[in-house]
Design a protein around this motif. Sequence first.
Motif, PDB file in Angstrom:
ATOM      1  N   GLY A  20     -13.077  -3.236  52.407  1.00  0.00           N
ATOM      2  CA  GLY A  20     -12.622  -4.614  52.336  1.00  0.00           C
ATOM      3  C   GLY A  20     -12.259  -5.010  50.919  1.00  0.00           C
ATOM      4  O   GLY A  20     -12.236  -4.189  49.997  1.00  0.00           O
ATOM      5  N   TRP A  21     -11.977  -6.279  50.756  1.00  0.00           N
ATOM      6  CA  TRP A  21     -11.539  -6.783  49.460  1.00  0.00           C
ATOM      7  C   TRP A  21     -12.730  -6.956  48.528  1.00  0.00           C
ATOM      8  O   TRP A  21     -13.650  -7.715  48.810  1.00  0.00           O
ATOM      9  N   GLN A  22     -12.700  -6.244  47.402  1.00  0.00           N
ATOM     10  CA  GLN A  22     -13.775  -6.310  46.419  1.00  0.00           C
ATOM     11  C   GLN A  22     -13.324  -7.021  45.141  1.00  0.00           C
ATOM     12  O   GLN A  22     -13.918  -6.850  44.088  1.00  0.00           O
ATOM     13  N   LYS A  23     -12.249  -7.788  45.246  1.00  0.00           N
ATOM     14  CA  LYS A  23     -11.710  -8.573  44.130  1.00  0.00           C
ATOM     15  C   LYS A  23     -11.279  -7.678  42.967  1.00  0.00           C
ATOM     16  O   LYS A  23     -11.503  -7.993  41.799  1.00  0.00           O
ATOM     17  N   GLU A  24     -10.637  -6.569  43.316  1.00  0.00           N
ATOM     18  CA  GLU A  24     -10.089  -5.681  42.291  1.00  0.00           C
ATOM     19  C   GLU A  24      -8.909  -6.319  41.563  1.00  0.00           C
ATOM     20  O   GLU A  24      -8.587  -5.944  40.444  1.00  0.00           O
ATOM     21  N   TRP A  25      -8.237  -7.255  42.219  1.00  0.00           N
ATOM     22  CA  TRP A  25      -7.191  -8.071  41.602  1.00  0.00           C
ATOM     23  C   TRP A  25      -7.608  -9.532  41.746  1.00  0.00           C
ATOM     24  O   TRP A  25      -8.259  -9.912  42.729  1.00  0.00           O
ATOM     25  N   LEU A  26      -7.237 -10.357  40.771  1.00  0.00           N
ATOM     26  CA  LEU A  26      -7.615 -11.767  40.769  1.00  0.00           C
ATOM     27  C   LEU A  26      -6.376 -12.653  40.756  1.00  0.00           C
ATOM     28  O   LEU A  26      -5.307 -12.245  40.296  1.00  0.00           O
ATOM     29  N   ILE A  27      -6.542 -13.874  41.236  1.00  0.00           N
ATOM     30  CA  ILE A  27      -5.427 -14.822  41.281  1.00  0.00           C
ATOM     31  C   ILE A  27      -5.187 -15.393  39.884  1.00  0.00           C
ATOM     32  O   ILE A  27      -6.074 -15.994  39.287  1.00  0.00           O
ATOM     33  N   GLN A  28      -3.966 -15.218  39.396  1.00  0.00           N
ATOM     34  CA  GLN A  28      -3.576 -15.822  38.120  1.00  0.00           C
ATOM     35  C   GLN A  28      -2.808 -17.121  38.343  1.00  0.00           C
ATOM     36  O   GLN A  28      -3.037 -18.110  37.656  1.00  0.00           O
ATOM     37  N   THR A  29      -1.890 -17.114  39.311  1.00  0.00           N
ATOM     38  CA  THR A  29      -1.178 -18.331  39.683  1.00  0.00           C
ATOM     39  C   THR A  29      -1.103 -18.426  41.200  1.00  0.00           C
ATOM     40  O   THR A  29      -1.094 -17.403  41.901  1.00  0.00           O
ATOM     41  N   GLN A  30      -1.023 -19.663  41.690  1.00  0.00           N
ATOM     42  CA  GLN A  30      -1.015 -19.911  43.132  1.00  0.00           C
ATOM     43  C   GLN A  30      -0.234 -21.187  43.404  1.00  0.00           C
ATOM     44  O   GLN A  30      -0.371 -22.177  42.686  1.00  0.00           O
ATOM     45  N   ASN A  31       0.581 -21.161  44.443  1.00  0.00           N
ATOM     46  CA  ASN A  31       1.343 -22.351  44.832  1.00  0.00           C
ATOM     47  C   ASN A  31       1.297 -22.481  46.350  1.00  0.00           C
ATOM     48  O   ASN A  31       1.875 -21.660  47.065  1.00  0.00           O
ATOM     49  N   PHE A  32       0.594 -23.495  46.832  1.00  0.00           N
ATOM     50  CA  PHE A  32       0.449 -23.747  48.272  1.00  0.00           C
ATOM     51  C   PHE A  32       1.201 -25.013  48.633  1.00  0.00           C
ATOM     52  O   PHE A  32       1.114 -26.021  47.937  1.00  0.00           O
ATOM     53  N   THR A  90      -6.760 -11.155  53.789  1.00  0.00           N
ATOM     54  CA  THR A  90      -7.862 -11.119  54.756  1.00  0.00           C
ATOM     55  C   THR A  90      -9.128 -11.696  54.135  1.00  0.00           C
ATOM     56  O   THR A  90      -9.807 -12.543  54.729  1.00  0.00           O
ATOM     57  N   GLY A  91      -9.449 -11.247  52.920  1.00  0.00           N
ATOM     58  CA  GLY A  91     -10.656 -11.729  52.258  1.00  0.00           C
ATOM     59  C   GLY A  91     -10.555 -13.176  51.815  1.00  0.00           C
ATOM     60  O   GLY A  91     -11.506 -13.956  51.967  1.00  0.00           O
ATOM     61  N   TYR A  92      -9.392 -13.565  51.289  1.00  0.00           N
ATOM     62  CA  TYR A  92      -9.244 -14.914  50.736  1.00  0.00           C
ATOM     63  C   TYR A  92      -9.284 -15.982  51.822  1.00  0.00           C
ATOM     64  O   TYR A  92     -10.019 -16.971  51.713  1.00  0.00           O
TER      65      TYR A  92
END
Length: 225
Positions: free
Chosen positions: A161-173, A24-26
């Motif tokens: 809401g999303w407070q960035k408690e977890w962060l993106i380490q890897t992503q594949n779109f 939702t946040g991203y």
Amino acid sequence: MSAEERVEFELDMLACSIAEAFTTGYYYALEKDRTSIAEFYCPKLAASDSTIPFIAWNGSVYNDGIEFQNYFEMLTHTHYDLEALDCNILNPKLVDAAAVRGGTADDAKDLDRRMAVQVVATGSVRLEEPLKGPIREFSETFVLVPNPERLPSAKPTFEKGWQKEWLIQTQNFRFTEWGANEVGGGNAIPKEVVMKTNGVTEGRNKGIAQQFAAAGLLGKGKARA
């Protein structure tokens, strides 16, 4: 239900909540708050064999949240509609128990603030303009790791809401389909002629930047097809 099964069930439910709050946040940031995109990624860390964050976006690779944000700020309108969301706990003990602020320092506890989560999102994205722009299907996979600067309290609920408690380490779109009138001079790229050259997907001699320009993703003056 045994105590062990109860813990596993609660962690699975938390992973679902993380996936929902994060997406939702991203995706809101991608559409309406692009200056905050870099904040969703873990700090850059380069090693001899790898670099994080690792961001593979439809064939182009970025190793820095700021670099990816700069790229995305050049794109025209995007609006994401999720059709399916899945998640898995990859490592319930990614963060050392002793590193959890206010935690128990017990390796068997505080798993709700220590785990790495995989999130898989599929759906569609409308490009170019809000109402009449073309719609493309996509699939995207993230690995989220705890943010040491914002570890949540026990049993987080994401009520704010999303407070960035977890962060993106890897992503594949990946876009999973293209319109017939947008790539290759009016013809869609058949799967059998799509190839990879130097890490960039190409079809009919069109590089990824040309494909995006043809699809209207790049704003005027930002790139040429």
